[in-house]
Design an enzyme around this catalytic site. Structure first.
Site, PDB file in Angstrom:
ATOM      1  N   HIS A  25     -53.895  92.142 117.645  1.00  0.00           N
ATOM      2  CA  HIS A  25     -53.745  91.768 118.923  1.00  0.00           C
ATOM      3  C   HIS A  25     -54.066  92.952 119.600  1.00  0.00           C
ATOM      4  O   HIS A  25     -53.094  93.765 119.929  1.00  0.00           O
ATOM      5  CB  HIS A  25     -52.235  91.210 119.048  1.00  0.00           C
ATOM      6  N   HIS A  27     -56.727  94.156 122.874  1.00  0.00           N
ATOM      7  CA  HIS A  27     -58.007  93.815 123.678  1.00  0.00           C
ATOM      8  C   HIS A  27     -58.715  95.247 123.834  1.00  0.00           C
ATOM      9  O   HIS A  27     -58.063  96.219 124.354  1.00  0.00           O
ATOM     10  CB  HIS A  27     -57.483  93.515 124.957  1.00  0.00           C
ATOM     11  N   HIS A 205     -53.214  83.081 123.223  1.00  0.00           N
ATOM     12  CA  HIS A 205     -52.105  83.597 123.782  1.00  0.00           C
ATOM     13  C   HIS A 205     -51.327  82.724 124.658  1.00  0.00           C
ATOM     14  O   HIS A 205     -51.758  81.658 125.112  1.00  0.00           O
ATOM     15  CB  HIS A 205     -52.442  84.562 125.415  1.00  0.00           C
ATOM     16  N   GLU A 208     -46.157  84.136 126.282  1.00  0.00           N
ATOM     17  CA  GLU A 208     -46.054  85.594 126.798  1.00  0.00           C
ATOM     18  C   GLU A 208     -44.899  85.431 127.842  1.00  0.00           C
ATOM     19  O   GLU A 208     -43.822  85.883 127.872  1.00  0.00           O
ATOM     20  CB  GLU A 208     -47.234  86.268 127.002  1.00  0.00           C
ATOM     21  N   ASP A 286     -51.715  95.444 121.796  1.00  0.00           N
ATOM     22  CA  ASP A 286     -52.321  94.548 123.057  1.00  0.00           C
ATOM     23  C   ASP A 286     -53.152  95.604 123.837  1.00  0.00           C
ATOM     24  O   ASP A 286     -54.323  95.284 123.616  1.00  0.00           O
ATOM     25  CB  ASP A 286     -51.087  94.351 123.775  1.00  0.00           C
ATOM     26  N   ASP A 287     -52.711  96.388 124.535  1.00  0.00           N
ATOM     27  CA  ASP A 287     -53.543  97.241 125.561  1.00  0.00           C
ATOM     28  C   ASP A 287     -52.992  98.551 125.602  1.00  0.00           C
ATOM     29  O   ASP A 287     -52.466  98.978 126.510  1.00  0.00           O
ATOM     30  CB  ASP A 287     -53.375  96.656 126.942  1.00  0.00           C
TER      31      ASP A 287
HETATM   32  N1  HPA Z   1     -51.926  88.946 128.212  1.00  0.00           N
HETATM   33  C1  HPA Z   1     -52.854  88.301 128.812  1.00  0.00           C
HETATM   34  N2  HPA Z   1     -54.159  88.566 128.759  1.00  0.00           N
HETATM   35  C2  HPA Z   1     -54.385  89.834 128.519  1.00  0.00           C
HETATM   36  C3  HPA Z   1     -53.429  90.638 128.158  1.00  0.00           C
HETATM   37  C4  HPA Z   1     -52.113  90.016 127.918  1.00  0.00           C
HETATM   38  O1  HPA Z   1     -51.182  90.801 127.340  1.00  0.00           O
HETATM   39  N3  HPA Z   1     -53.948  91.694 127.678  1.00  0.00           N
HETATM   40  C5  HPA Z   1     -55.450  91.970 128.172  1.00  0.00           C
HETATM   41  N4  HPA Z   1     -55.325  90.495 128.775  1.00  0.00           N
HETATM   42 ZN    ZN Z   2     -52.845  90.141 124.665  1.00  0.00          ZN
END
Ligand code: HPA
Ligand code: ZN
Length: 344
Positions: A25, A27, A205, A208, A286-287
């Site tokens: 996971h 991006h 997703h 979250e 994630d990011d």
């Molecule tokens: N959630 C949803 N969209 C996203 C995320 C996330 O954590 N990171 C990049 N796009």
């Molecule tokens: Zn994500």
């Protein structure tokens, strides 16, 4: 899974750093560091509304998912050429290698780029070339998962799929990301059904910020194989039972959850509860450029804050490969490498 020999606190930190792991996971646009955003903005002559790297970094104070996404899409606007996409992915893959990530399944958001006039081929070719070089030059296995933006229409997702199909052999699956609340999985029922017919892997997703109902519909309507995030599942006992019984992986992102205020503090994170309930939870970044850390930062900070044990670490590393879309032989070989690290 084996029972571990006694492992000291010091040895546990060493294992978190050096044990082989898979990242499921990430991006790729979220790996774009402020320095690279500025370099690309200059290279491509694209203005961004921040005077310096420091000013941009100071803007990384988020209150929820949307407040992050607004800045994340602005950052991605500097990506124009195939080489830009290559450079972004290569920078991430070097970080992955340093963190002993030996396999990674990378999300990309084509609509963020095609909406600005960048061709699908430019995006995919650049990312794919970096993945191939990662295998050849870094010993890191890497594949791509195309994500649909859920704040856009299903029609737009269908057009994006069409646009990507000439590159079908360069990505292994599809996902669903962007603004979760108000955009439930079932909005994309038909396009996911089509992707399933095409033999693509499916993830989304869910849970979250959104409710457990979104996790149920990701499973039952979209028929996904993994849930990205999924941390809201602890509010639904029946869902927890199902996730455990079916070993449906959750790709959990602790530092992301902290930065987007999903949990007030890292110490409050429910990763330990998920693992102790027998779910196939994994740790991911994630990011990483926006949330303060790559894979090993996620492991080290989460273990320091929550007191998870060596047995949890071993489970997480094994789960990451179990949950991957690797072919069975490659999966077995990588699981053996996890065992070798922990059982030595
Ligand atoms: N959630 C949803 N969209 C996203 C995320 C996330 O954590 N990171 C990049 N796009
Ligand atoms: Zn994500």
């Amino acid at each position: 899974m084996n029972t571990l020999p006694p492992i000291s606190a010091e040895r546990l930190v060493d294992l978190l750093r050096t044990a082989p792991k898979a990242e499921l996971h990430i991006h790729i646009e979220g790996s774009l560091e402020p320095e690279l955003i500025f370099a690309l903005s200059q290279r491509n002559g694209i203005a961004i509304p921040y005077a310096s790297v420091d000013e941009l970094r100071r803007a990384y104070a988020f209150s929820n998912l949307q407040s992050f996404l607004d800045i994340y899409y602005a950052g991605a606007s500097v990506l124009i050429t195939e080489q830009d996409f290559y450079d972004m992915a290569w920078a991430y893959l070097l970080k992955a290698q340093a963190d002993h990530v030996i396999h990674t399944e990378i999300f990309f958001d084509p609509q963020t780029h095609t909406a600005r006039g960048v061709a699908m081929k430019t995006v995919i070719d650049g990312l794919y070339r970096a993945c191939q070089d990662a295998q050849a030059k870094l010993g890191v296995s890497a594949s791509l998962i195309l994500c649909f933006l859920r704040h856009l229409s299903e029609e737009d997702a269908f057009a994006t799929l069409e646009d990507a199909l000439p590159h079908r052999d360069q990505f292994i699956g599809v996902g669903l990301d962007s603004s979760e609340l108000g955009h439930p999985p079932e909005k994309f029922a038909r396009v996911f059904a089509r992707c399933r017919e095409l033999g693509l892997h499916l993830v989304a997703h869910a849970g979250e910020e959104g409710p457990p109902e979104y996790i149920w519909s990701a499973l039952d309507v979209l028929k996904v194989e993994r849930i990205d995030h999924g941390v809201q599942s602890t509010h639904d006992a029946a869902l927890m039972k199902r996730l455990a019984a079916e070993r449906i992986p959750l790709t959990v992102c602790p530092l992301s959850n902290q930065k987007l205020c999903v949990f007030p503090n890292l110490a409050d994170h429910n990763l330990g509860r998920l693992l102790d309930a027998g779910l196939c939870a994994t740790v991911n970044s994630d990011d990483p450029a926006y949330f303060g850390g790559y894979m090993n930062d996620n492991f080290l900070q989460t273990f320091a804050a929550t007191g998870l044990t060596a047995q949890h670490a071993y489970t997480l590393m094994r789960n990451s490969f179990e949950a991957s879309f690797l072919a069975p032989a490659a999966k077995r070989a990588m699981l053996d490498r996890v065992d070798a690290a922990f059982l030595a």
